[in-house]
Motif scaffolding. Structure first.
Motif, short mmCIF file in Angstrom:
data_model
loop_
_atom_site.label_atom_id
_atom_site.label_comp_id
_atom_site.label_asym_id
_atom_site.label_seq_id
_atom_site.Cartn_x
_atom_site.Cartn_y
_atom_site.Cartn_z
N ASN A 145 19.62 32.53 -23.49
CA ASN A 145 20.29 31.30 -23.84
C ASN A 145 21.70 31.41 -23.15
N LEU A 146 21.93 32.54 -22.40
CA LEU A 146 23.37 32.72 -21.85
C LEU A 146 23.12 32.77 -20.17
N ASN A 147 23.92 31.98 -19.74
CA ASN A 147 23.86 32.26 -18.10
C ASN A 147 25.25 32.08 -17.39
N LEU A 148 25.40 32.60 -16.22
CA LEU A 148 26.44 32.44 -15.48
C LEU A 148 26.26 31.52 -14.27
N HIS A 149 27.07 30.72 -13.61
CA HIS A 149 26.61 29.71 -12.71
C HIS A 149 28.05 29.65 -11.85
N MET A 150 27.63 29.41 -10.48
CA MET A 150 28.76 29.21 -9.36
C MET A 150 28.38 27.96 -8.77
N LYS A 151 29.13 27.04 -8.16
CA LYS A 151 28.63 25.85 -7.45
C LYS A 151 29.90 25.62 -6.44
N TYR A 152 29.52 24.95 -5.35
CA TYR A 152 30.21 24.52 -4.40
C TYR A 152 30.07 23.04 -4.21
N THR A 153 30.99 22.18 -4.37
CA THR A 153 30.93 20.78 -4.31
C THR A 153 31.70 20.34 -2.99
N ILE A 154 30.98 19.60 -2.17
CA ILE A 154 31.67 19.19 -0.89
C ILE A 154 31.94 17.53 -0.91
N GLY A 155 33.17 17.25 -0.59
CA GLY A 155 33.66 15.83 -0.56
C GLY A 155 33.32 15.45 0.96
N PHE A 156 32.73 14.41 1.10
CA PHE A 156 32.33 14.03 2.44
C PHE A 156 33.73 13.24 2.87
N GLU A 157 34.48 12.40 1.86
CA GLU A 157 35.60 11.44 2.45
C GLU A 157 36.85 12.21 2.56
N GLU A 158 37.78 11.78 3.41
CA GLU A 158 39.19 12.62 3.56
C GLU A 158 39.97 12.78 2.21
N LEU A 159 39.85 11.70 1.29
CA LEU A 159 40.47 11.96 0.05
C LEU A 159 39.59 12.60 -1.04
N SER A 160 38.70 13.15 -0.75
CA SER A 160 37.71 13.93 -1.79
C SER A 160 37.66 15.36 -1.55
N PRO A 161 38.16 16.16 -2.73
CA PRO A 161 38.25 17.39 -2.76
C PRO A 161 36.96 18.15 -2.66
N ASN A 162 36.97 19.35 -2.16
CA ASN A 162 36.02 20.35 -2.25
C ASN A 162 36.33 21.20 -3.23
N ILE A 163 35.31 21.49 -4.09
CA ILE A 163 35.51 22.40 -5.43
C ILE A 163 34.63 23.64 -5.34
N ILE A 164 35.26 24.78 -5.95
CA ILE A 164 34.48 25.82 -6.36
C ILE A 164 34.42 26.09 -7.85
N PHE A 165 33.26 25.88 -8.58
CA PHE A 165 33.15 26.18 -10.10
C PHE A 165 32.43 27.63 -10.24
N LEU A 166 33.28 28.18 -11.38
CA LEU A 166 32.85 29.41 -11.94
C LEU A 166 32.88 29.25 -13.57
N GLY A 167 31.68 29.61 -13.95
CA GLY A 167 31.47 29.36 -15.32
C GLY A 167 30.35 30.03 -16.09
N ILE A 168 30.36 29.47 -17.17
CA ILE A 168 29.27 30.08 -18.28
C ILE A 168 28.56 28.84 -18.75
N GLY A 169 27.22 29.01 -19.08
CA GLY A 169 26.54 28.10 -19.75
C GLY A 169 25.59 28.61 -21.02
N TYR A 170 25.25 27.84 -22.07
CA TYR A 170 24.86 28.33 -23.28
C TYR A 170 23.73 27.32 -23.59
N LYS A 171 22.42 27.85 -23.65
CA LYS A 171 21.48 26.73 -24.10
C LYS A 171 21.47 26.73 -25.52
N LEU A 172 21.21 25.50 -26.33
CA LEU A 172 21.26 25.34 -27.66
C LEU A 172 19.80 25.33 -28.17
#
Length: 157
Positions: free
Chosen positions: A130-157
């Protein structure tokens, strides 16, 4: 057109919630790298730390592939938006996964262009059934769109 794409993504997410799937919650921290500083399109990015929380659905395509749509609320100081990625999830083994896919984003009060399509690449690791760790990278393609790194935890209900 952009609202149609967002609506399509939300319909897909709704369908996934009603299909034979697993459902859960997730949250964590994000580290955002802006490509601009107050109208200057320079190369000196500013970094902000924020939070995110949301829902995910996960259902099987075959033994190695799954589809995982999500609906996430993201806050970075006064900067808020909804993120709706649609991941193709590949199981490297029973606990480790690669996630890749488009990310539909609706930015609240973000200049005049509120809708952006971005790309996500992530890793997930199951600590238990039920419990997981995750990391993702989001790439913004436009000049005004930020790039983001996510670090978190998830729980399956």
């Amino acid at each position: 057109m952009k609202k149609s794409i967002l609506l399509f993504g939300l319909i897909c997410f709704s369908y996934c919630l009603t299909a034979q799937s697993e459902f859960g919650i997730k949250g964590g921290l994000n580290f955002t790298f802006f490509k601009v500083t107050e109208g200057d399109f320079g190369t000196n990015p500013d970094t902000e730390v924020g939070y995110y929380a949301g829902l995910f659905s996960d259902f099987s395509i075959n033994d190695n592939f799954r589809l995982q749509p999500e609906l996430i609320y993201i806050g970075i100081n006064d900067f808020k938006f909804l993120n709706a990625p649609i991941y193709l999830k590949y199981n490297i083994n029973s606990d480790l996964h690669i996630l890749v896919g488009p990310s539909l984003n609706y930015f609240f009060d973000f200049f005049s262009n509120n809708f952006k399509v971005r790309a996500d690449l992530g890793l997930g690791y199951d600590l238990s059934d039920n419990l997981n760790l995750h990391m993702k990278y989001t790439i913004g393609f436009e000049e005004l769109s930020p790039n983001i790194i996510f670090l978190g935890i998830g729980y399956k209900l």
